[in-house]
Design an enzyme around this catalytic site. Structure first.
Site, PDB file in Angstrom:
ATOM      1  N   ASP A 263     -84.654  51.490  12.865  1.00  0.00           N
ATOM      2  CA  ASP A 263     -84.283  50.125  13.358  1.00  0.00           C
ATOM      3  C   ASP A 263     -82.478  50.164  13.858  1.00  0.00           C
ATOM      4  O   ASP A 263     -82.026  49.194  13.574  1.00  0.00           O
ATOM      5  CB  ASP A 263     -84.610  48.930  12.324  1.00  0.00           C
ATOM      6  CG  ASP A 263     -84.476  47.556  12.847  1.00  0.00           C
ATOM      7  OD1 ASP A 263     -84.392  47.385  14.210  1.00  0.00           O
ATOM      8  OD2 ASP A 263     -84.416  46.626  12.134  1.00  0.00           O
TER       9      ASP A 263
ATOM     10  N   GLY B   5     -78.091  43.661  11.722  1.00  0.00           N
ATOM     11  CA  GLY B   5     -78.269  45.101  12.373  1.00  0.00           C
ATOM     12  C   GLY B   5     -77.450  46.157  12.069  1.00  0.00           C
ATOM     13  O   GLY B   5     -76.126  45.776  11.801  1.00  0.00           O
TER      14      GLY B   5
END
Ligand code: DOR
Length: 439
Positions: free
Chosen positions: A304, A323
């Site tokens: 990810d 993130g």
């Protein structure tokens, strides 16, 4: 070009053994080739291990549109250094990859810039069923069933039913319940502009992950549609996957290194550097996810990789974006676990190479086998390395693992027989290929 790799300990599908490998014309031409085989280049790999190139099936490389964070050149250089020879990239770029034009555009950008092999998911919206039905140059469909970075979201039940009923491509989803996340946000943040970062894990909590994972497993089961749960974050989701598989549902699941190695206790030390979606949970979740991996319930490790600049990250929560970058560190972090005895090298190859190739039907990839693409990584299981912000090749130049010492590092990476990385140097002239799908 013929390359002979001499004497590496090779992780093959059914055994790990020391032999010579010949690469020719981009393929693995011979396993067990004699030392005397003619080659243009001979690599002495005595004392090193050879594994298939890592296939990272969940990355956000920001190109086009968000290229101040990353682009396909910087990201793919980082892949080469990290032993990632193929990536499958997510659709929340700008424009989003929700039309065939946007998909082709990304493939064109990658052909120009990417040093490793590439594939791009098509993103689902409530209104693009035709694109999802007819796209072919893609591994599959990504659904944000809960929203994350960007505005992709499909939360309407009738739209989800139609996607699972009427499309053929495998589907993967970001599983956090949008309704609960919004309610938690209103309750815990309201109109405040600065809140403790730990609140992120109370908003995107266990319940949000479990509700959404249950909901999508139900869709996949009823429609008998191949479905992959991305980045599971809770121990509670593991039995859901186990039960669905036992009942014969075509469901697989994945975990990211950050959900194995970090938890809410790390917020005081790392702050928004470890803010991501799904949010971190507890130490018990780290342990439960590890157990799920080791017992075969979770079959894939992906990163990810989702870079934001440190400047963006340094804004107070909730303005700080979610993130983290990880693509150049994931393999070494897992090799370190092998050296610590937590798992085997063969398991790492299964989770990071073989299974992603199988789930997404990548042609000729994922295993060291004659005739497969020569996507390979040579690793030194004894070498140590300290992960440092300033040494990262990714554009944002930071890592949540800054300061972490690992044992076990990639020393060389081949993409379709081309040596793209060797002992600290990237060969900028190498280009990856568009991935082909065997469906
Ligand atoms: O933390 C995350 N950031 N999770 C996602 O699913 C998206 C990603 C991003 O694109 O920034």
């Amino acid at each position: 070009m013929r390359t002979l790799i001499l004497g590496a300990t090779c992780v093959l599908p059914f055994e790990t053994t020391r032999l010579n490998i010949l690469l020719a014309d981009g393929k693995i031409a011979s396993i067990g080739a004699p030392r005397t085989t003619h080659a243009d280049e001979v690599i002495d790999a005595d004392g090193l291990h050879l594994i298939p190139g890592v296939i990272d099936d969940q990355v956000h490389f920001r190109d086009p549109g968000l290229t101040h964070k990353e682009d396909l050149r910087t990201a793919s250089r980082a892949c080469a250094r990290g032993g990632v020879t193929s990536f499958l990239e997510m659709p929340n770029t700008n424009p989003t990859t929700t039309t065939l034009e946007a998909l082709i555009d990304k493939l064109d950008i990658a052909a120009e810039k990417s040093l490793v092999n590439y594939g791009f998911y098509v993103g689902a919206t409530p209104h693009n069923l035709d694109v999802l039905k007819f796209a072919t140059r893609t591994p599959g469909i990504k659904i944000f069933i809960g929203s994350s970075t960007g505005d992709l979201l499909v939360n309407e039940q009738d739209a989800l039913e139609a996607i699972f009923a009427e499309t053929m491509l495998p589907i993967c989803a970001h599983c956090e319940d949008e309704t609960l996340v919004r309610a938690n946000t209103a309750r815990l943040i309201g109109d405040k502009t600065k809140v403790d970062i730990a609140v992120h894990s109370q908003i995107r909590n266990h319940e949000a992950a479990v509700i959404a994972t249950k909901r999508t497993i139900d869709l996949a089961t009823r429609h008998n549609h191949p479905f992959h749960v991305l980045h599971m974050s809770t121990a509670d989701e593991v039995p859901l996957i186990r039960e669905a598989k036992a009942a014969g549902a075509p469901v697989t699941a994945e975990v990211c290194p950050h959900h194995l190695f970090f938890n809410v206790d790390d917020y005081p030390r790392l702050g928004s550097r470890i803010q991501m979606n799904p949010a971190l949970k507890t130490l018990a979740d780290n342990d439960g996810l590890w157990r799920g991996l080791l017992d075969g319930t979770i079959e894939v490790i992906a990163t990810d990789h989702a870079p934001h600049t440190l400047e963006e990250k340094s804004q107070p929560y909730p303005k700080s974006p979610s993130g983290i970058p990880a693509v150049e560190n994931s393999l070494m972090l897992m090799l370190n676990q092998v050296n610590r005895g937590r798992c085997t090298l063969e398991q790492v190859v299964h989770w990071m190479c073989t299974k992603p190739a199988e789930i997404w039907h990548l042609a000729n990839k994922g295993q060291i086998a004659e005739g497969n693409d020569a996507d390979l990584v040579l690793i030194d299981m004894n070498a140590t390395h300290t992960i440092l912000d300033e040494n990262q090749l990714t554009k944002t130049k930071w890592s949540p693992w800054h300061g972490t010492e690992v044992q076990g590092v990639p020393v060389g990476t081949w993409v379709m027989g081309q040596r793209v990385y060797w002992q600290g140097q990237i060969d900028e002239s190498v280009r990856g290929h568009e991935i082909e799908y065997d469906r």
